[in-house]
Design a protein around this motif. Structure first.
Motif, short mmCIF file in Angstrom:
data_model
loop_
_atom_site.label_atom_id
_atom_site.label_comp_id
_atom_site.label_asym_id
_atom_site.label_seq_id
_atom_site.Cartn_x
_atom_site.Cartn_y
_atom_site.Cartn_z
N LEU A 151 -45.73 -19.93 -16.34
CA LEU A 151 -45.12 -21.10 -16.96
C LEU A 151 -46.11 -21.82 -17.88
O LEU A 151 -45.72 -22.50 -18.82
CB LEU A 151 -44.60 -22.06 -15.89
CG LEU A 151 -43.43 -21.52 -15.06
CD1 LEU A 151 -43.10 -22.47 -13.90
CD2 LEU A 151 -42.20 -21.32 -15.93
N PHE A 172 -31.98 -11.49 -14.53
CA PHE A 172 -33.41 -11.67 -14.35
C PHE A 172 -34.01 -12.47 -15.50
O PHE A 172 -34.75 -13.44 -15.30
CB PHE A 172 -34.09 -10.30 -14.24
CG PHE A 172 -35.58 -10.37 -14.05
CD1 PHE A 172 -36.12 -10.68 -12.82
CD2 PHE A 172 -36.44 -10.12 -15.12
CE1 PHE A 172 -37.49 -10.74 -12.64
CE2 PHE A 172 -37.81 -10.19 -14.95
CZ PHE A 172 -38.33 -10.50 -13.71
N MET A 175 -32.90 -16.06 -15.33
CA MET A 175 -33.62 -16.77 -14.27
C MET A 175 -35.01 -17.19 -14.77
O MET A 175 -35.43 -18.33 -14.58
CB MET A 175 -33.79 -15.79 -13.10
CG MET A 175 -33.41 -16.32 -11.75
SD MET A 175 -33.80 -15.07 -10.50
CE MET A 175 -32.47 -13.93 -10.68
N ALA A 176 -35.67 -16.24 -15.40
CA ALA A 176 -37.03 -16.51 -15.88
C ALA A 176 -37.01 -17.55 -17.01
O ALA A 176 -37.83 -18.48 -17.05
CB ALA A 176 -37.68 -15.22 -16.36
N ALA A 179 -36.31 -20.97 -15.68
CA ALA A 179 -37.48 -21.52 -15.00
C ALA A 179 -38.41 -22.17 -16.03
O ALA A 179 -38.97 -23.24 -15.80
CB ALA A 179 -38.22 -20.41 -14.24
N ARG A 180 -38.52 -21.51 -17.18
CA ARG A 180 -39.35 -22.05 -18.25
C ARG A 180 -38.77 -23.35 -18.79
O ARG A 180 -39.48 -24.31 -19.03
CB ARG A 180 -39.43 -21.00 -19.37
CG ARG A 180 -40.39 -21.35 -20.45
CD ARG A 180 -41.29 -20.19 -20.78
NE ARG A 180 -41.82 -19.57 -19.57
CZ ARG A 180 -42.79 -18.67 -19.57
NH1 ARG A 180 -43.30 -18.28 -20.73
NH2 ARG A 180 -43.24 -18.15 -18.46
N GLN A 232 -38.95 -9.26 -22.64
CA GLN A 232 -39.25 -10.42 -21.80
C GLN A 232 -40.23 -11.36 -22.51
O GLN A 232 -40.08 -12.57 -22.46
CB GLN A 232 -39.84 -9.96 -20.46
CG GLN A 232 -38.82 -9.25 -19.60
CD GLN A 232 -39.41 -8.72 -18.31
OE1 GLN A 232 -40.55 -8.97 -17.99
NE2 GLN A 232 -38.62 -7.94 -17.59
N LEU A 236 -39.33 -15.14 -23.31
CA LEU A 236 -40.07 -16.22 -22.65
C LEU A 236 -41.09 -16.88 -23.57
O LEU A 236 -41.42 -18.04 -23.41
CB LEU A 236 -40.78 -15.68 -21.40
CG LEU A 236 -39.86 -15.06 -20.35
CD1 LEU A 236 -40.67 -14.49 -19.21
CD2 LEU A 236 -38.88 -16.09 -19.82
N ARG B 441 -43.14 -13.70 -14.07
CA ARG B 441 -42.27 -14.18 -15.14
C ARG B 441 -41.89 -15.64 -14.92
O ARG B 441 -40.91 -16.13 -15.46
CB ARG B 441 -41.03 -13.31 -15.24
CG ARG B 441 -41.31 -11.85 -15.58
CD ARG B 441 -41.93 -11.71 -16.96
NE ARG B 441 -42.33 -10.34 -17.24
CZ ARG B 441 -43.59 -9.91 -17.27
NH1 ARG B 441 -44.58 -10.75 -17.04
NH2 ARG B 441 -43.88 -8.66 -17.55
N ILE B 443 -40.92 -17.19 -12.09
CA ILE B 443 -39.88 -17.52 -11.11
C ILE B 443 -40.55 -17.77 -9.76
O ILE B 443 -41.34 -16.95 -9.30
CB ILE B 443 -38.86 -16.37 -11.02
CG1 ILE B 443 -38.21 -16.14 -12.39
CG2 ILE B 443 -37.80 -16.67 -9.97
CD1 ILE B 443 -37.52 -14.82 -12.55
#
Lengths: 308, 489
Positions: A151, A172, A175-176, A179-180, A232, A236, B441, B443
């Motif tokens: 993060l 997935f 979710m990631a 979260a960010r 990814q 992200l 990642r 999480i």
């Protein structure tokens, strides 16, 4: 020094600075010798000292293509680490400085600790840090949990990403990504909004949309796994992307795709640390600095040169 | 369970048997009975009779309507009552019940449910309006909510009582005779008030799934010790080349009711036929649920089972698949989840007697409670003439709490000498490498664990052939895991 060999090799290309002046690694000069260094390490340090001592002062005048105004992003000092299970020392005093906007490459023999270094940086539980420090964006990276490191803007693409049956790729990623966004205090995206966000990123890595509905890495070919890692990264974002052998097992076309994707993600602010065995990758993603990880000394040497 | 709870956190029995076992001692109910004749001359009473079973048999008999029943059902009752009286209540000393404690049932006041037709009609139970369905209330067939309009000609769905003579005749050919049954099989055979029938004629492919919904309305509470028993029974007959998908759903009226569902499903698949069987068990967490599924497969037929069992304090599924011809295909995928003090048990048995059979079995279970338990006994028997059988079996268990228990016993008995058989058993916590991938990642660990635990079962849930069933099971399992996590953290 073995470290110099690849540099001379590259010298036929177009780098403009002498290898010696390149040792932009400032660490040897800054770092005090710590008492618990073993003989071998002391030796190696001395050798580095010898080789770089001349550049300590010119560094300030920025003759090596490194802009001294750039802010340091990642500063690894004297890092030592062991394998948690066998207690075997595997990182034996590594120094590395990556500034904002720089592309670095680490090369070296199998087993020299390149991948281990990247895993240690992202906090892999298989390794334990026994000494040294890692400062990322001014904060002590070693005190952070793996997810906090992510993060904070550190991303590592896995050399062989694990398969996660039963977890959908898009779930997935969502979710990631959420979260960010939580971290940034932004509202989370629902499935439809997220799809709109991710769709253009797919094109970047040249993947079809059905890729999103498959389980994470399950049954992916080597190329697909690498592309998925870059996807990814694209989703992200990262201040520092560590690409661990992103080129292994790829054919030329796939490599070009992956490299293009990485180049497409790069901005003047974010940095890349590539780990590779092959020069081929360096032709696609041009590093400003190449470090050689030495098996014997396990010391990072650096032949930085501005490959412009 | 006291023994196990004092032993280390993991108590696992894996005893694959690769050599032929000595034949188990013949059971009394192995006796073949082909007609009513045997009823007229009752066999001599066995030397032992379990008073508890006798009492249960009495109360079951009393609860049934005295009016005459169609022949097949009568035959079933007679056959069952005989075997019932010669079978004692299982104890932990009996191998099939070594890890499955049935004292929950034995210590309760078992009361057979009897419902009048008027009562059934008055109940407002919403069936699926989109698909044809049979609804059972406490084992009684509620016929008024059938939706037959979408079914092709010749397909029959309903009570045996209303079936045509031809179907009656076909069904009675197969009914009653089953030498692998246990006490619970016989209890159902004796107590089933009706027989639901799904009949698919030769060559007929039913495109839409047929739903079998089993509701448990009567229920006691823990103080009263009352345990109403229901014995729903369905017979599926797919003639040569026919195809059908059936969805069985078991639900209780409310969360904590105590009741005992003791259902039986029999499936006979003709040559080249295919049955896709989806089975979702979400009974009350205080209920006992003991189910039998028996399948007989003619040559080149296919049987696919996908099961998700999450309910019941004591839940057991006995699956028996028997080959009646060569080149059969059998796929069994099951997922059991224990989030409270539950026992989830799967006893499966695949018997190959003919060449070139193919089977794949995947059993997964999660135990997420210190007093939770999962049991798996997976038997694959490849007999002498079953050459070139290809049988694969895999069981994976996830133990998420200290003291959570799983007993797995994959066993292969192979007599034929040219076969390909595999089996595997794995018991673990979540994979570190997978958890780390999530963390790397960004999480957090809790979210990662939840996602991974769910994904463990998703492999089986994803095999449900119908999206609506899949979605429903997904959200149900998610919700259960969510509450399990919230209570543990």
């Amino acid at each position: 020094m073995a470290a110099l060999l690849p540099c001379t090799h590259f010298s036929s290309a177009k780098f403009t600075f002498l290898p010696s002046s390149s040792s932009a690694i400032t660490i040897p000069a800054l770092r005090p010798l710590r008492p618990r260094l073993n003989h071998r390490r002391r030796l190696s340090l001395n050798s580095i000292r010898a080789s770089v001592s001349t550049v300590d002062s010119p560094l300030a005048s920025s003759t090596d293509g490194r802009d001294e105004k750039k802010k340091p992003l990642l500063q690894v000092t004297d890092l030592t680490a062991i394998i948690a299970e066998s207690r075997q020392e595997i990182i034996k005093g590594v120094n590395l400085l990556v500034n904002e906007g720089e592309i670095h490459a680490i090369m070296g023999k199998n087993g020299s600790g390149k991948s281990t270094l990247s895993k240690v940086l992202v906090g892999h539980p298989d390794y334990e840090v026994t000494g040294g420090s890692v400062i990322f964006k001014g904060e002590n990276l070693l005190e952070m949990e793996p997810e906090e490191r992510s993060l904070a803007g550190l991303f590592m693409s896995f050399q062989s990403p694990v398969e996660i049956p039963g977890v959908n790729n898009i779930d997935f990623l969502q979710m990631a990504y959420n979260a960010r966004r939580r971290q940034l205090g932004e509202p989370e995206l629902g499935p439809i909004e997220f799809y709109a966000y991710i769709y253009p990123k797919l094109e970047l890595v040249n993947m079809k949309t059905d890729f999103l509905n498959r389980n994470v890495n399950e049954g992916f070919s080597g190329g697909e796994k690498k592309r998925n890692e870059i996807l990814q990264l694209a989703v992200l974002g990262a201040d520092l992307a560590i690409l661990d052998e992103i080129d292994s097992g790829l054919d030329v076309d796939a490599l070009r795709d992956v490299a293009q994707a990485v180049n497409g993600i790069l901005t003047s602010k974010n940095s890349v640390l590539m780990i590779t065995h092959y020069r081929r990758l360096l032709e696609f993603i041009k590093p400003a600095f190449i470090h050689i990880m030495d098996l014997a000394w396990n010391i990072m040497n650096c032949c930085g040169f501005g490959m412009t | 369970m006291s023994v196990l709870s004092f032993t280390p956190h993991l108590h696992v029995h894996v005893s694959p048997i690769l050599t032929p076992k000595p034949k188990p001692k013949p059971k009394l109910n192995k006796l073949r009975i082909s007609s009513l004749q045997t009823f007229a001359t009752p066999p001599p009473l066995p030397s032992f009779s379990d008073p508890f079973v006798l009492q249960l048999a009495d109360s079951l008999e009393d609860s049934l309507p005295s009016s005459s029943q169609p022949l097949p059902l009568q035959k079933l009752r007679d056959f069952s009552s005989q075997t019932l009286l010669s079978t004692p209540w299982p104890s932990r000393k009996d191998e099939p019940f070594r890890f499955t404690d049935t004292s929950l049932i034995k210590s309760s006041l078992i009361e057979p449910v009897s419902h009048s037709a008027q009562f059934l009609d008055s109940l407002d139970v919403s069936g699926d309006t989109q698909f044809p369905n049979l609804i059972f209330i406490d084992g009684f067939l509620k016929e008024s909510v059938l939706n037959l309009s979408n079914l092709p000609d010749g397909v029959y769905l309903g009570s045996l009582l209303r079936a045509s003579d031809r179907i009656m005749e076909r069904v009675s050919k197969f009914i009653g005779d089953f030498k692998w049954g246990d006490l619970f099989w016989s209890i159902n055979g004796m107590g089933a008030p009706d027989l639901g029938v799904i009949y698919v004629p030769a060559g007929c492919k039913v495109e839409i799934p047929i739903y079998l919904k089993y509701f448990s309305v009567e229920g006691g509470n823990e103080e009263s010790k009352k345990l109403p028993i229901s014995n729903p029974r369905v017979f599926v007959l797919v003639e040569e080349g026919g195809e059908v998908g059936i969805v069985e759903e078991f639900v209780g009226k409310e969360g904590n009711a105590c009741y005992w569902a003791n259902p039986v499903l029999e499936v006979v698949i003709g040559g080249g036929g295919k049955v896709r069987h989806s089975y979702v068990q979400s009974q009350s967490l205080r209920a006992a649920h003991i189910k039998w599924t028996t399948v007989r497969q003619e040559s080149s037929s296919t049987y696919e089972l996908v099961e998700v069992s999450t309910g019941g304090k004591l839940s057991r599924h006995n699956v028996h698949v028997q080959q009646l011809g060569p080149e059969t295909v059998t796929e069994v995928s099951t997922f059991h989840l224990s989030v409270t003090e539950q026992t989830q048990d799967l006893h499966s048995s695949l018997v190959f007697d003919y060449p070139r059979g193919y089977s794949r079995q995947l059993h997964k279970c999660i135990v997420a409670h210190p007093q939770g338990q999962a049991v798996f006994d997976g038997n694959v028997k490849v007999n002498r003439y079953a050459q070139q059988t290809d049988a694969g079996q895999l069981t994976r268990s996830l133990l998420l709490e200290p003291r959570a228990t799983v007993n797995v016993k994959p066993n292969l008995q192979i007599i034929a000498d040219d076969v390909k058989c595999s089996h595997g058993a794995a018991i673990s916590d979540l994979e570190e490498s997978q958890l780390f991938y999530f963390q790397a990642r960004g999480i957090d660990l809790k979210t990662a664990r939840k996602a991974l635990v769910f994904s463990f079962g998703a492999e089986v849930i994803g095999r449900f052939p119908y999206p609506s069933v899949r979605k429903q099971a997904e959200s149900h399992v998610k919700q259960l895991l969510e509450t399990a996590y919230d209570s543990s953290s």
